[in-house]
Design a protein around this motif. Structure first.
Motif, PDB file in Angstrom:
ATOM      1  N   PHE A 184       0.818  -1.208   0.000  1.00  0.00           N
ATOM      2  CA  PHE A 184       0.000   0.000   0.000  1.00  0.00           C
ATOM      3  C   PHE A 184       0.851   1.258   0.000  1.00  0.00           C
ATOM      4  O   PHE A 184       0.515   2.235  -0.672  1.00  0.00           O
ATOM      5  CB  PHE A 184      -0.978  -0.001   1.179  1.00  0.00           C
ATOM      6  N   TRP A 185       1.948   1.277   0.753  1.00  0.00           N
ATOM      7  CA  TRP A 185       2.812   2.460   0.768  1.00  0.00           C
ATOM      8  C   TRP A 185       3.451   2.682  -0.595  1.00  0.00           C
ATOM      9  O   TRP A 185       3.574   3.809  -1.045  1.00  0.00           O
ATOM     10  CB  TRP A 185       3.889   2.335   1.827  1.00  0.00           C
ATOM     11  N   TRP A 186       3.866   1.607  -1.244  1.00  0.00           N
ATOM     12  CA  TRP A 186       4.501   1.739  -2.552  1.00  0.00           C
ATOM     13  C   TRP A 186       3.475   2.061  -3.633  1.00  0.00           C
ATOM     14  O   TRP A 186       3.682   2.917  -4.474  1.00  0.00           O
ATOM     15  CB  TRP A 186       5.251   0.452  -2.909  1.00  0.00           C
ATOM     16  N   ARG A 187       2.355   1.380  -3.612  1.00  0.00           N
ATOM     17  CA  ARG A 187       1.366   1.495  -4.689  1.00  0.00           C
ATOM     18  C   ARG A 187       0.650   2.841  -4.694  1.00  0.00           C
ATOM     19  O   ARG A 187       0.551   3.504  -5.709  1.00  0.00           O
ATOM     20  CB  ARG A 187       0.347   0.356  -4.562  1.00  0.00           C
ATOM     21  N   SER A 188       0.123   3.244  -3.528  1.00  0.00           N
ATOM     22  CA  SER A 188      -0.678   4.472  -3.511  1.00  0.00           C
ATOM     23  C   SER A 188      -0.262   5.456  -2.427  1.00  0.00           C
ATOM     24  O   SER A 188      -0.764   6.572  -2.398  1.00  0.00           O
ATOM     25  CB  SER A 188      -2.162   4.137  -3.326  1.00  0.00           C
ATOM     26  N   VAL A 231       1.764   8.847   2.626  1.00  0.00           N
ATOM     27  CA  VAL A 231       3.214   8.794   2.750  1.00  0.00           C
ATOM     28  C   VAL A 231       3.813   9.040   1.375  1.00  0.00           C
ATOM     29  O   VAL A 231       3.303   8.537   0.372  1.00  0.00           O
ATOM     30  CB  VAL A 231       3.695   7.461   3.374  1.00  0.00           C
ATOM     31  N   GLN A 232       4.854   9.858   1.348  1.00  0.00           N
ATOM     32  CA  GLN A 232       5.466  10.229   0.085  1.00  0.00           C
ATOM     33  C   GLN A 232       6.943  10.516   0.304  1.00  0.00           C
ATOM     34  O   GLN A 232       7.385  10.643   1.440  1.00  0.00           O
ATOM     35  CB  GLN A 232       4.780  11.474  -0.485  1.00  0.00           C
ATOM     36  N   ASP A 286      10.235  14.956  -1.865  1.00  0.00           N
ATOM     37  CA  ASP A 286       9.920  15.840  -2.994  1.00  0.00           C
ATOM     38  C   ASP A 286       8.471  15.704  -3.456  1.00  0.00           C
ATOM     39  O   ASP A 286       8.059  16.330  -4.421  1.00  0.00           O
ATOM     40  CB  ASP A 286      10.879  15.592  -4.159  1.00  0.00           C
ATOM     41  N   GLY A 287       7.692  14.866  -2.773  1.00  0.00           N
ATOM     42  CA  GLY A 287       6.286  14.710  -3.109  1.00  0.00           C
ATOM     43  C   GLY A 287       5.972  13.539  -4.015  1.00  0.00           C
ATOM     44  O   GLY A 287       4.812  13.268  -4.296  1.00  0.00           O
ATOM     45  N   SER A 288       6.979  12.821  -4.489  1.00  0.00           N
ATOM     46  CA  SER A 288       6.723  11.694  -5.387  1.00  0.00           C
ATOM     47  C   SER A 288       6.447  10.413  -4.600  1.00  0.00           C
ATOM     48  O   SER A 288       6.624  10.347  -3.389  1.00  0.00           O
ATOM     49  CB  SER A 288       7.901  11.501  -6.339  1.00  0.00           C
ATOM     50  N   ARG A 289       5.998   9.416  -5.332  1.00  0.00           N
ATOM     51  CA  ARG A 289       5.642   8.118  -4.756  1.00  0.00           C
ATOM     52  C   ARG A 289       6.872   7.408  -4.198  1.00  0.00           C
ATOM     53  O   ARG A 289       7.985   7.578  -4.697  1.00  0.00           O
ATOM     54  CB  ARG A 289       5.020   7.255  -5.852  1.00  0.00           C
ATOM     55  N   ASN A 318      13.719   8.420   4.250  1.00  0.00           N
ATOM     56  CA  ASN A 318      13.657   9.711   3.575  1.00  0.00           C
ATOM     57  C   ASN A 318      12.256   9.965   3.002  1.00  0.00           C
ATOM     58  O   ASN A 318      12.083  10.285   1.823  1.00  0.00           O
ATOM     59  CB  ASN A 318      14.729   9.845   2.495  1.00  0.00           C
ATOM     60  N   THR A 319      11.258   9.771   3.860  1.00  0.00           N
ATOM     61  CA  THR A 319       9.862   9.968   3.482  1.00  0.00           C
ATOM     62  C   THR A 319       9.210  10.952   4.451  1.00  0.00           C
ATOM     63  O   THR A 319       9.824  11.380   5.431  1.00  0.00           O
ATOM     64  CB  THR A 319       9.081   8.640   3.523  1.00  0.00           C
ATOM     65  N   GLU A 320       7.971  11.269   4.174  1.00  0.00           N
ATOM     66  CA  GLU A 320       7.183  12.097   5.078  1.00  0.00           C
ATOM     67  C   GLU A 320       5.726  11.662   4.995  1.00  0.00           C
ATOM     68  O   GLU A 320       5.288  11.125   3.982  1.00  0.00           O
ATOM     69  CB  GLU A 320       7.327  13.581   4.743  1.00  0.00           C
ATOM     70  N   LEU A 321       4.999  11.897   6.078  1.00  0.00           N
ATOM     71  CA  LEU A 321       3.575  11.600   6.121  1.00  0.00           C
ATOM     72  C   LEU A 321       2.848  12.933   6.166  1.00  0.00           C
ATOM     73  O   LEU A 321       3.089  13.745   7.061  1.00  0.00           O
ATOM     74  CB  LEU A 321       3.241  10.750   7.344  1.00  0.00           C
ATOM     75  N   VAL A 322       1.982  13.169   5.190  1.00  0.00           N
ATOM     76  CA  VAL A 322       1.290  14.450   5.086  1.00  0.00           C
ATOM     77  C   VAL A 322      -0.217  14.255   5.235  1.00  0.00           C
ATOM     78  O   VAL A 322      -0.747  13.162   5.023  1.00  0.00           O
ATOM     79  CB  VAL A 322       1.595  15.156   3.740  1.00  0.00           C
TER      80      VAL A 322
END
Length: 179
Positions: free
Chosen positions: A98-102, A115-116, A119-122, A160-164
């Motif tokens: 789920f984190w990778w797909r969407s 989660v992204q 830079d905002g990408s997947r 190196n991710t963030e949860l928005v």
């Protein structure tokens, strides 16, 4: 730029620009999403256990093992650490997928979290795996209570991710985009 029409599905801004404009998720939203995801995870583990119980039944039928009233299929599964590893692998695969797909699990979608990458990408598959290996079963989120400036958890720093927190409109947009 103009808004996209029904025939033109090109977004007015880059996806990374849209993603990067959302605020970091609060601890309470993270906790609420974790409760929702816990319910889904329990259901998945029940299904995985039910499927795993087929193996000793088949082995008993083939006379490879002997099951009795005193030694059931559940006892046979619990005597090996492989069963625990199997269940942990199922959970890890659930979150990684789920984190990778969407970028959203069921609980995250309900609480408008995503989660992204920074830079905002997947997320990449590697980032999803790093995130699941360093989340400490959700305890890494406690770091958000200390990290006032960035509101990032241990696993966010490691991968190196963030949860928005998404807006209502963006949450619906991502839902329909993933279908």
């Amino acid at each position: 730029m103009t808004e996209p029409t029904a025939l033109d599905d090109t977004p007015p801004r880059s996806t990374a620009q849209i993603h990067a404009s959302f605020p970091s998720a609060s601890f309470l939203r993270r906790l609420a999403a974790m409760v929702y995801d816990l319910l889904v995870a329990v259901a998945i583990l029940m299904l995985a256990t039910g499927l795993a119980l087929i193996l000793p039944a088949v082995l008993n039928h083939m006379d490879v093992i002997q099951l009795s009233e005193d030694f059931s299929a559940a006892d046979w599964l619990n005597q090996t650490p492989l069963f625990g590893i199997y269940l942990l692998s199922i959970l890890a695969a659930f979150f990684c997928w789920f984190w990778w797909r969407s970028g959203q699990t069921v609980g995250m979608r309900a609480w408008r979290l995503k989660v992204q990458q920074r830079d905002g990408s997947r997320l990449t598959k590697k980032q999803a795996v790093i995130r699941v290996l360093t989340c400490a079963f959700g305890l890494g989120n406690l770091w958000v209570l200390v990290d006032f400036k960035n509101r990032r958890a241990w696993h966010d720093y490691a991968a190196n991710t963030e949860l928005v927190t998404l807006s209502k409109e963006a949450n619906q947009l991502y839902y329909w985009k993933e279908l």
